[in-house]
Design a protein around this motif. Structure first.
Motif, mmCIF file in Angstrom:
data_model
loop_
_atom_site.group_PDB
_atom_site.id
_atom_site.type_symbol
_atom_site.label_atom_id
_atom_site.label_comp_id
_atom_site.label_asym_id
_atom_site.label_seq_id
_atom_site.Cartn_x
_atom_site.Cartn_y
_atom_site.Cartn_z
ATOM 1 N N ASP A 167 0.373 -0.678 -0.019
ATOM 2 C CA ASP A 167 0.112 0.435 -0.209
ATOM 3 C C ASP A 167 0.347 1.154 -0.122
ATOM 4 O O ASP A 167 -0.033 2.346 0.079
ATOM 5 N N GLY A 204 -15.158 3.948 -3.745
ATOM 6 C CA GLY A 204 -14.625 3.422 -2.512
ATOM 7 C C GLY A 204 -13.445 3.021 -1.869
ATOM 8 O O GLY A 204 -13.059 2.273 -1.371
ATOM 9 N N LYS A 205 -12.823 3.087 -3.289
ATOM 10 C CA LYS A 205 -10.849 2.460 -3.372
ATOM 11 C C LYS A 205 -10.578 3.551 -1.988
ATOM 12 O O LYS A 205 -9.801 4.391 -2.312
ATOM 13 N N LYS A 206 -9.350 2.093 -1.272
ATOM 14 C CA LYS A 206 -8.339 3.031 -0.510
ATOM 15 C C LYS A 206 -7.333 3.677 -1.264
ATOM 16 O O LYS A 206 -6.611 2.609 -1.905
ATOM 17 N N PRO A 207 -6.958 4.894 -1.618
ATOM 18 C CA PRO A 207 -5.544 5.685 -2.007
ATOM 19 C C PRO A 207 -4.164 4.783 -1.166
ATOM 20 O O PRO A 207 -4.352 4.048 0.068
ATOM 21 N N LYS A 208 -3.648 4.780 -2.143
ATOM 22 C CA LYS A 208 -1.792 4.521 -1.118
ATOM 23 C C LYS A 208 -1.376 5.007 -0.486
ATOM 24 O O LYS A 208 -1.917 6.265 -0.961
ATOM 25 N N THR A 209 -0.250 5.259 -0.060
ATOM 26 C CA THR A 209 0.116 5.711 1.531
ATOM 27 C C THR A 209 1.549 5.886 1.022
ATOM 28 O O THR A 209 1.950 5.561 0.594
ATOM 29 N N LYS A 248 -3.935 6.908 -6.123
ATOM 30 C CA LYS A 248 -4.134 7.869 -5.170
ATOM 31 C C LYS A 248 -6.113 7.815 -5.209
ATOM 32 O O LYS A 248 -6.230 8.641 -4.192
ATOM 33 N N SER A 249 -6.381 8.090 -5.903
ATOM 34 C CA SER A 249 -7.617 7.420 -6.601
ATOM 35 C C SER A 249 -8.685 6.902 -5.455
ATOM 36 O O SER A 249 -8.502 5.506 -4.902
ATOM 37 N N ILE A 250 -9.797 7.521 -5.199
ATOM 38 C CA ILE A 250 -10.469 6.946 -4.001
ATOM 39 C C ILE A 250 -12.001 7.227 -4.836
ATOM 40 O O ILE A 250 -13.268 6.030 -4.180
#
Length: 344
Positions: free
Chosen positions: A213, A242-247, A237-239
């Motif tokens: 991630d 509902g997708k979680k973006p990378k850190t 980086k897209s949400i």
């Protein structure tokens, strides 16, 4: 009554290399001896890094610049001298190259000429020295083109493809001093135990997670990157949906960023700046940084490519200080990056 905790079997780097040597027919012990000289210098540098905040002559910049035109830090010069002095007289190299020197470092007269070459970045991430951030040493070892020759080596012996490396590794000077290396049979990590002065096997058979991630990139330069790289970053980086973006985690020291991703999974990106006249092909050095790290990544199950999708280990070096772009990390993350690169 509580059971007595079992003591972990401690294997030193020397023991590990000797045991690996026994598995190779006709091994002469030269490679083992070469690594012992490298490790000795690493211990000296590690000692000075730990004392950096206490000594006036270690922190800060010098008035000198290296071959790259970069201001040398005092610890840069110290590390370069420590490794060069230990390695060039070890009797197991035919030629040495340092990121800090424009030309090759020949073996001094009167010393034995060996069958190996070494390219070394004595202190990666030196801009972080004064702020107590993890820094490191990166090294790459090849066998010379004519192994039986007793003549000094030259630049041609160093300019070999990355997949021909006999060994690659790095030393990270952080909360502990750790050496990570591969001799082509996986990746092993050794942590320096100051109480005995030995690197002990702490991370056997290291594997990079297939995905992760974390992404590491200097996004301050993102406006200069190619549309493909920008599109990839926008995707991870897209949400949307509902997708979680990378850190985002960027230290600015290749060794530190890579080491974290080796353990936790992720991707490191150092693209070229498309509007740069100084670094049109990227900033990282192929021989001293990209190739050895790519070797470790692949041995741990990861991948390493250029922004064009070329395998780093297949590149043919043409110059001691040739630069390249670098996309390196977990296999699935690099494969996703490759889907943004035009085919053909």
């Amino acid at each position: 009554m509580n059971a007595t905790p079992k003591q972990k079997k401690l294997i030193s780097l020397s023991q590990f290399i000797l045991e690996e040597q026994l598995k190779i027919p006709h091994a002469s012990g030269e490679f083992t001896a070469l690594l012992s000289h490298l490790v000795y210098a690493a211990k000296i540098v590690g000692r000075e890094v730990r004392k950096a905040g206490l000594l006036d002559d270690i922190l800060g910049a010098t008035e000198d610049t290296n071959v790259q035109g970069e201001t040398q830090m005092k610890l840069d010069q110290y590390a370069d001298n420590a490794f060069n002095q230990s390695l060039k007289i070890c009797g197991h190299l035919c030629v040495l190259a340092s990121e800090e020197h424009e030309d090759i470092i020949p073996i001094p007269g009167g010393y034995n000429i060996g069958k190996y070459t070494m390219a070394i970045d004595p202190l990666d991430g030196s801009s972080n020295i004064d702020t107590n951030v993890s820094i490191g040493t990166i090294f790459s070892i090849h066998q010379r083109l004519e192994p039986n020759s007793k003549e000094p080596g030259d630049e041609r012996d160093l300019l070999q493809q990355g997949h021909l490396q006999r060994c690659a590794g790095y030393i990270i000077y952080g909360s502990s001093t750790m050496l990570v290396l591969s001799t082509g049979k996986g990746v092993s990590g050794f942590t320096l135990d100051p109480s005995v002065g030995e690197f002990l096997l702490s991370h056997p058979d290291m594997k990079m997670p297939d995905s992760g991630d974390i992404y590491s990139a200097n996004e301050g330069n993102a406006s200069y990157w190619s549309p493909e790289v920008q599109a990839y970053l926008q995707k991870i980086k897209s949400i949307e949906g509902g997708k979680k973006p990378k850190t985002a985690r960027y230290i600015g020291s290749l060794v530190a960023d890579f080491h974290r991703n080796l353990l936790k999974g992720g991707i490191f990106l150092y693209p070229n700046d498309t509007k740069s006249s100084k670094y049109p092909n990227g900033k990282l050095r192929l021989l001293y940084e990209a190739a050895p790290m790519a070797y470790i990544a692949e041995q741990a199950g990861g991948m390493a490519v250029t922004v064009k999708g070329e395998r780093i280990l297949d590149l043919n070096p043409k110059d001691l200080h040739e630069r390249t772009t670098l996309i390196i990390g977990s296999k699935k993350e690099v494969e996703e990056f490759l889907t943004f690169i035009p085919k053909g």
